[in-house]
Enzyme design. Structure first.
Site, PDB file in Angstrom:
ATOM      1  N   ASP A 260      16.845 -20.258 -16.514  1.00 51.01           N
ATOM      2  CA  ASP A 260      17.606 -19.634 -17.593  1.00 51.01           C
ATOM      3  C   ASP A 260      17.349 -18.117 -17.538  1.00 51.01           C
ATOM      4  O   ASP A 260      16.511 -17.630 -16.767  1.00 51.01           O
ATOM      5  CB  ASP A 260      17.243 -20.233 -18.958  1.00 51.01           C
ATOM      6  CG  ASP A 260      18.374 -20.020 -19.970  1.00 51.01           C
ATOM      7  OD1 ASP A 260      19.261 -19.177 -19.710  1.00 51.01           O
ATOM      8  OD2 ASP A 260      18.382 -20.686 -21.026  1.00 51.01           O
TER       9      ASP A 260
HETATM   10  C1  BGC Z   1      21.138 -19.245 -22.461  1.00 46.34           C
HETATM   11  C2  BGC Z   1      21.851 -20.151 -21.477  1.00 46.34           C
HETATM   12  C3  BGC Z   1      22.973 -19.393 -20.822  1.00 46.34           C
HETATM   13  C4  BGC Z   1      22.415 -18.157 -20.166  1.00 46.34           C
HETATM   14  C5  BGC Z   1      23.453 -17.349 -19.412  1.00 46.34           C
HETATM   15  C6  BGC Z   1      20.782 -17.911 -21.877  1.00 46.34           C
HETATM   16  O1  BGC Z   1      20.356 -17.018 -22.848  1.00 46.34           O
HETATM   17  O2  BGC Z   1      19.995 -19.910 -22.925  1.00 46.34           O
HETATM   18  O3  BGC Z   1      22.335 -21.284 -22.140  1.00 46.34           O
HETATM   19  O4  BGC Z   1      23.605 -20.229 -19.899  1.00 46.34           O
HETATM   20  O5  BGC Z   1      21.852 -17.340 -21.165  1.00 46.34           O
HETATM   21  O6  BGC Z   1      24.325 -16.726 -20.249  1.00 46.34           O
END
Ligand code: BGC
Length: 717
Positions: A260
């Site tokens: 993530d």
């Molecule tokens: C979130 C994810 C997301 C990623 C990319 C993160 O802050 O937890 O769910 O896919 O950002 O945008």
């Protein structure tokens, strides 16, 4: 070209570059001048040139620009792969996933995902960070809006359907996206409902509640998996050995694992890595293939390989996975994968997509209460639409990608389109922020409510009160909305409230004073039209709650599939007994349970027929249920089959969904739902993580938790 051949030609740095992903803005500056937070990444020009993947871009034009520039500079011609959070639509937005889950209609979820994929692919997206398969019981957690709710089977079916919709049959189809299941695992168990907070879950809880939906999405063919941000049982999910053992070992997942956002860098803040080098070593050793938005791999993997801490063989394995994904998407032949500004413009908000978005909103809206007020008569003299959401365009909900507030249809606009302008009155009454105490609009609102023949208070929480990082400790309607609702209801009893929300709210005060309540969730582009059609009987509500609504925030987590206590005392009202599992000041049943949802039709459950009474471990029993529509309105009913295992070696849930089917039943007619309980479905997990099939009685029930209409017993043999 064969990937193994390509790998032979790649330098160590080129390989590592394939494992990195950065924001589009880094690539769009012609002079490559890196500003703001990106500066901290310490990326060189060369690092940026080597990057294998880009996220967060919002047009086919930008995507093409980045891809073109990259290919001109990459001697091996390996295309960049473009990823984005396409969660509930790209530009045409459909209901938030929690709402869509209430439709109990995986085919609908599949169609919605397929529509989103079409718009997104034309806009340059190749991978979506969806579906989110996090199982959630805690309504305080803002990301509950992205989830399928509190039921593992339902969440799994909805997540799997989305994977099928996004990915289709062939990823080379340039109207499809690869899907990334997230956030593995148990992000929804973040303690106190506070985002990023630790999760502590037993092995049994994990296997029986938290893991099944990810598994279902992976079984449906999802190409990527994203580990969760939080720690699970003491170790961040990004480097949690138990989770990798389940994912790579037990489930045999051999696709790409992508961290993530900055999660590898954040291992330092978590206090499990001293520095970036250690963070890289830990994440990479776990087989987290790609790093999103921190720069530990690009800075340290080469050094770690040279020092023998990680091997080049493992590097090749990770790079192979990434290149294989690019190959499956056909990017080596067509690095743009159908990105086309003109096509995208034609698809955005087109008639067909709006129609699907409206149908999805109608099928996701839950009629929570109806004391005979709804549906309103279309020939009514006048209707007053009152409240902060009466004419509010911010109803797409969080994570609405390229969706715009100004694209949405408000309730006012929807009702005006249906009834004509002259009969619609509108007033805001008050705001909906938690500290919004201004009541100066009350008088006007009450005067309109008195004047009108019907009143629709449109209440809710702002769309940025849910979603990532947006958690709440008080689940009531924010501000002075409860007070406004009570005044309106006493001014005019012909009142039906419409609620906009990203999570279950505490609606006890509204339930007390308003005769009908329709929960729209955040319905997306066509929300106002859908609400209007439901209120005036042009559409018949058919959704059921995928998550329970608490009576008070202090009940949280309150969910239907909890285990049995030895001192049960299930009550709606506070009836404190002492030495029982209850509260002094509140009943312990939710206000509206999972599975609850009304219709304008009246369904009678008239017969339950079983194909047998003995269930083997590898067998199944068919349960047929006859449903009569005893009203004069055509409708659809979600027929749910639940089970209870009264005596087992571990404490089992008081009820558990095992199958469901949504059927349409014409007015006055009878239809049959055919459900199945399998030996697999009655298994559970022991303390060591083994799946157990135990002999003995299983009670099957149809209807809704707390209001079962038919019951039969079978025997697991
Ligand atoms: C979130 C994810 C997301 C990623 C990319 C993160 O802050 O937890 O769910 O896919 O950002 O945008």
């Amino acid at each position: 070209m064969e990937i193994t051949e390509l790998l032979k030609k790649m330098t160590l740095r080129q390989k590592i570059g394939q494992l990195t992903q950065y924001n589009a803005r880094l690539f769009l500056n012609d002079d490559s001048y890196i500003t703001g937070p990106d500066k901290k990444l310490n990326l060189s020009e060369e690092d940026i040139m080597l990057t294998g993947s880009v996220l967060n871009f919002f047009s086919a034009g930008d995507m093409k620009k980045i891809q073109k520039k990259h290919l001109e500079n990459d001697p091996l011609g390996i295309p960049v792969i473009f990823m984005l959070d396409v969660i509930h639509g790209y530009r045409t937005i459909y209901p938030i996933p929690l709402g869509l889950s209430c439709s109990f209609d995986p085919e609908l979820a599949k169609s919605c995902a397929s529509m989103a994929a079409k718009e997104a692919a034309a806009s340059g997206v190749q991978v979506t960070f969806a579906p989110m398969a996090d199982y959630v019981r805690d309504a305080r957690w803002g990301r509950i809006m992205e989830s399928g709710g509190e039921e593992p089977l339902l969440s799994g079916m909805m997540a799997a359907a989305q994977v099928r919709g996004f990915q289709g049959e062939d990823l080379k189809d340039n109207e499809k996206l690869a899907a990334c299941v997230k956030h593995f695992a148990a992000y929804g168990a973040s303690e106190s409902g506070r985002d990023y907070n630790q999760a502590e879950c037993s092995v049994r809880e994990l296997y029986d509640y938290y893991l099944p939906a990810y598994k279902a999405a992976i079984d449906a063919g999802a190409k990527l998996v994203m580990p969760a941000f939080q720690s699970l049982n003491g170790v961040p999910a990004t480097i949690n050995p138990f989770l990798y053992k389940v994912l790579r070992g037990e489930w045999g997942f051999d696709g790409v694992v992508i961290s993530d956002y900055n999660a590898i860098g954040e291992l330092i803040k978590h206090g499990v890595a001293e520095n970036e080098k250690e963070a890289a070593a830990k994440a990479f050793s776990c087989e987290c293939d790609m790093e999103m938005c921190s720069a530990t791999y690009i800075h340290y993997l080469e050094e770690l390989i040279n020092e023998g801490v990680v091997s080049e063989k493992q590097l090749d394995k990770a790079v192979y996975r990434v290149l294989e994904l690019k190959k499956e998407l056909g990017l080596f032949e067509d690095p743009y994968h159908g990105a086309d500004e003109e096509k995208a413009e034609k698809l955005y908000l087109c008639e067909e997509h709006r129609k699907l978005s409206r149908a999805a909103a109608e099928n996701s809206a839950v009629l929570l209460k109806n004391d005979g007020v709804l549906p309103f008569d279309k020939n009514i003299g006048s209707v007053a639409i009152i409240g902060p959401f009466a004419d509010e365009h911010g109803i797409n909900g969080f994570w609405s990608c390229a969706g715009k507030n100004e694209d949405t249809v408000t309730v006012r606009e929807g009702i005006e389109a249906l009834l004509g302008r002259g009969r619609v009155l509108c007033a805001k009454g008050c705001g909906c922020e938690w500290d919004d105490k201004d009541k100066s609009g009350f008088d006007e609102a009450v005067a309109l409510a008195r004047r009108a023949d019907a009143v629709v208070p449109c209440l809710g929480e702002p769309q940025n009160y849910s979603g990532e990082g947006n958690c709440r400790t008080d689940l009531r309607l924010p501000g002075v909305q409860e007070e406004l609702a009570a005044l309106i209801a006493s001014a005019n009893p012909n009142t039906a409230a419409v609620i906009f929300n990203g999570r279950p709210l505490v609606l006890s005060a509204i339930d007390e004073c308003i005769p009908a309540i329709l929960d729209m969730w955040f319905p997306g582009t066509e929300g106002g039209n859908a609400a209007a059609r439901l209120l005036f009987g042009q559409a018949n509500p058919c959704a059921k709650l995928a998550v329970s609504f608490p009576r008070s925030t202090g009940q949280v987590p309150v969910y239907y599939n909890h285990t049995m206590t030895a001192r049960p005392h299930f009550t709606e009202k506070p009836e404190h007994k002492g030495y029982t599992s209850d509260y002094i000041d509140c009943g312990n049943l939710p206000l509206y349970s999972f599975g609850h949802g009304l219709s304008y039709s009246r369904f009678e459950y008239i017969q339950m027929t079983l194909s047998g009474t003995e269930l083997k471990e590898d067998g199944a029993i068919t349960v047929s249920v006859n449903i009569r529509n005893a009203s004069d309105i055509d409708g659809s009913e979600v027929v749910c089959l639940y089970m209870r295992d009264p005596v087992a070696s571990v404490v089992r849930p008081v009820q558990q969904l095992v199958a469901f089917e949504k059927i349409s039943v014409k007015a006055g007619e009878t239809a049959k739902a055919v459900l199945e309980v399998t030996g697999e479905a009655v298994k559970f997990t022991d303390g060591e993580g083994n799946r157990i099939f135990e002999k003995g009685e299983i009670v099957l029930m149809v209807g809704c938790p707390g209001a079962y209409l038919l019951k039969e017993s079978i025997k697991a043999v």
